[in-house]
Design a protein around this motif. Structure first.
Motif, PDB file in Angstrom:
ATOM      1  N   GLY A 172      -4.744   8.384 -29.016  1.00 36.02           N
ATOM      2  CA  GLY A 172      -4.739   8.711 -27.601  1.00 36.02           C
ATOM      3  C   GLY A 172      -5.099  10.127 -27.240  1.00 36.02           C
ATOM      4  N   VAL A 173      -5.565  10.915 -28.207  1.00 34.15           N
ATOM      5  CA  VAL A 173      -6.001  12.280 -27.905  1.00 34.15           C
ATOM      6  C   VAL A 173      -7.495  12.240 -27.632  1.00 34.15           C
ATOM      7  CG1 VAL A 173      -6.184  14.647 -28.744  1.00 34.15           C
ATOM      8  CG2 VAL A 173      -4.202  13.251 -29.375  1.00 34.15           C
ATOM      9  N   PRO A 174      -7.938  12.615 -26.437  1.00 30.85           N
ATOM     10  CA  PRO A 174      -9.369  12.516 -26.103  1.00 30.85           C
ATOM     11  C   PRO A 174     -10.233  13.323 -27.069  1.00 30.85           C
ATOM     12  CG  PRO A 174      -8.064  12.926 -24.131  1.00 30.85           C
ATOM     13  CD  PRO A 174      -7.136  13.111 -25.302  1.00 30.85           C
ATOM     14  N   ALA A 175     -11.220  12.658 -27.642  1.00 30.84           N
ATOM     15  CA  ALA A 175     -12.176  13.308 -28.549  1.00 30.84           C
ATOM     16  C   ALA A 175     -13.571  12.850 -28.154  1.00 30.84           C
ATOM     17  CB  ALA A 175     -11.864  12.941 -29.999  1.00 30.84           C
ATOM     18  N   PRO A 176     -14.577  13.703 -28.273  1.00 29.89           N
ATOM     19  CA  PRO A 176     -15.923  13.349 -27.834  1.00 29.89           C
ATOM     20  C   PRO A 176     -16.506  12.184 -28.644  1.00 29.89           C
ATOM     21  CG  PRO A 176     -15.952  15.414 -29.038  1.00 29.89           C
ATOM     22  CD  PRO A 176     -14.517  15.076 -28.823  1.00 29.89           C
TER      23      PRO A 176
ATOM     24  N   GLN B 172     -20.868  19.645 -37.060  1.00 31.89           N
ATOM     25  CA  GLN B 172     -21.071  20.793 -36.182  1.00 31.89           C
ATOM     26  C   GLN B 172     -19.848  20.961 -35.284  1.00 31.89           C
ATOM     27  OE1 GLN B 172     -23.764  22.835 -36.362  1.00 31.89           O
ATOM     28  NE2 GLN B 172     -24.548  21.573 -38.041  1.00 31.89           N
ATOM     29  N   ALA B 173     -19.371  22.177 -35.149  1.00 34.03           N
ATOM     30  CA  ALA B 173     -18.173  22.442 -34.341  1.00 34.03           C
ATOM     31  C   ALA B 173     -18.406  22.032 -32.889  1.00 34.03           C
ATOM     32  CB  ALA B 173     -17.793  23.916 -34.424  1.00 34.03           C
ATOM     33  N   SER B 174     -17.322  21.618 -32.240  1.00 33.59           N
ATOM     34  CA  SER B 174     -17.399  21.124 -30.870  1.00 33.59           C
ATOM     35  C   SER B 174     -16.263  21.711 -30.044  1.00 33.59           C
ATOM     36  CB  SER B 174     -17.302  19.593 -30.870  1.00 33.59           C
ATOM     37  OG  SER B 174     -16.927  19.095 -29.603  1.00 33.59           O
ATOM     38  N   PRO B 175     -16.553  22.306 -28.890  1.00 36.33           N
ATOM     39  CA  PRO B 175     -15.485  22.801 -28.013  1.00 36.33           C
ATOM     40  C   PRO B 175     -14.536  21.685 -27.587  1.00 36.33           C
ATOM     41  CG  PRO B 175     -17.614  23.677 -27.322  1.00 36.33           C
ATOM     42  CD  PRO B 175     -17.895  22.627 -28.349  1.00 36.33           C
ATOM     43  N   GLU B 176     -15.080  20.476 -27.383  1.00 35.37           N
ATOM     44  CA  GLU B 176     -14.232  19.354 -26.984  1.00 35.37           C
ATOM     45  C   GLU B 176     -13.257  18.961 -28.095  1.00 35.37           C
ATOM     46  OE1 GLU B 176     -17.933  19.440 -24.642  1.00 35.37           O
ATOM     47  OE2 GLU B 176     -17.546  19.344 -26.811  1.00 35.37           O
TER      48      GLU B 176
ATOM     49  N   VAL C 109      -2.752  19.023 -29.449  1.00 35.31           N
ATOM     50  CA  VAL C 109      -1.797  18.679 -30.510  1.00 35.31           C
ATOM     51  C   VAL C 109      -0.917  19.879 -30.836  1.00 35.31           C
ATOM     52  CG1 VAL C 109      -1.582  18.058 -32.949  1.00 35.31           C
ATOM     53  CG2 VAL C 109      -3.254  16.873 -31.495  1.00 35.31           C
ATOM     54  N   TYR C 110      -1.525  21.042 -30.988  1.00 31.82           N
ATOM     55  CA  TYR C 110      -0.779  22.237 -31.386  1.00 31.82           C
ATOM     56  C   TYR C 110       0.107  22.770 -30.263  1.00 31.82           C
ATOM     57  CZ  TYR C 110      -2.626  22.993 -36.067  1.00 31.82           C
ATOM     58  OH  TYR C 110      -2.905  22.876 -37.412  1.00 31.82           O
ATOM     59  N   ARG C 111      -0.241  22.456 -29.033  1.00 31.23           N
ATOM     60  CA  ARG C 111       0.588  22.915 -27.908  1.00 31.23           C
ATOM     61  C   ARG C 111       1.786  21.997 -27.652  1.00 31.23           C
ATOM     62  NH1 ARG C 111      -4.792  24.657 -24.546  1.00 31.23           N
ATOM     63  NH2 ARG C 111      -4.772  26.874 -25.142  1.00 31.23           N
ATOM     64  N   ALA C 112       1.751  20.824 -28.263  1.00 30.01           N
ATOM     65  CA  ALA C 112       2.881  19.890 -28.128  1.00 30.01           C
ATOM     66  C   ALA C 112       3.119  19.207 -29.472  1.00 30.01           C
ATOM     67  CB  ALA C 112       2.596  18.863 -27.037  1.00 30.01           C
TER      68      ALA C 112
END
Length: 282
Positions: free
Chosen positions: A180-184, A197-201, A209-212
């Motif tokens: 349920g964590v939005p990922a591109p 490749q790194a993604s801002p999204e 995740v890290y904030r909760a």
């Protein structure tokens, strides 16, 4: 003062217990004879035995590391996180063993290595198919790295299977979405043979995740296990380049690579970029 003589019955019992002639022994189980007869120095140099055994034992540790990583990837794919955590923790400890192996090889001095180098021909650690599978499993995909294994069909097929499959990090991102964590979408289904490749999204997803962490404890734990693993892998790469520089300086590698110059470029490869960037942005 002499020790008292032991009763004959005890002596006979001990001898019976130590008789392994009718059962599988320690050496039989571990195939010790085959392992200890697998060292065949080609030069008259004393130090070649060190060189051979260091690389052979590293390949054994890599076999275990690949076993743990492959199984952990399957666990993450199936959302079995407790066993995945155990295997990833073990993988990090295996990497520590591989790091310390360089400490032993670093006791070889430049003249000692120079004495055996002409006997090595074009053989190189660059050709380690197990190491290439590990790199591909961790997401460092590069089609050019298939070429060193083209002459051996079975090994090439194994390396290709890791090259074509989702990496550990790819499966972690798909798990994010399942929980349920939005990922591109373009990171959840893509050409798995391409380097990540790194993604801002994606960083935003991990930041949530890290904030909760209490709300996403399993994902939080997974992210930390991945960070531990890359941390250990970076140490291995660093010890590799410093050991090579200490022994051969900036000479070209036996496999035709740039040696230290090539290895230093590998230090800049980041496997799980968003997990490192989020620490700045938290």
């Amino acid at each position: 003062m002499t020790e008292p003589q032991r009763p004959e019955s005890i002596v006979h019992e001990e001898r019976a217990q130590l008789d392994f002639s009718q059962s599988m022994s320690y050496g039989d189980y571990l195939h010790i004879d085959q392992i200890l007869s697998a060292q065949h120095p080609l030069s008259p140099a004393h130090d070649e035995m060190l060189f051979i055994i260091q690389h052979q034992t590293s390949e054994l540790w890599m076999k275990l590391l690949l076993t743990e990583l492959t199984s952990a990837i399957g666990d993450v794919r199936e959302s079995r996180l407790p066993p995945a955590f155990k295997k990833l923790a073990r993988a990090s400890r295996i990497m520590e063993q591989l790091v310390h192996a360089w400490d032993v090889l670093a006791t070889m001095t430049p003249p000692e290595y120079s004495a055996i180098r002409p006997y090595l021909g074009p053989s190189s650690g660059f050709q380690s198919f197990q190491y290439r599978c590990i790199e591909f499993a961790l997401g460092n995909k590069n089609a050019a790295m298939l070429k060193p294994h083209e002459h051996h069909a079975d090994r090439l097929a194994l390396v290709q299977s890791y090259y074509q499959a989702p990496s550990l990090y790819d499966e972690a991102l798909r798990l994010l979405a399942r929980q349920g964590v939005p990922a591109p979408a373009n990171r959840l289904s893509r050409d798995w043979t391409q380097p990540y490749q790194a993604s801002p999204e994606v960083e935003t997803a991990w930041l949530s995740v890290y904030r909760a962490p209490e709300q996403h404890w399993d994902l939080y734990q997974l992210a930390e296990k991945l960070t531990d693993l890359e941390d250990a892998f970076r140490l291995w790469r660093f010890r590799h380049v410093t050991t090579v520089e200490r022994i051969i300086g900036f000479k070209r590698g036996t496999g035709g690579t740039g040696g230290v110059s090539y290895l230093r470029k590998m230090l800049d490869v980041v496997l799980f970029p968003e997990l490192w960037q989020l620490r700045t942005d938290l």
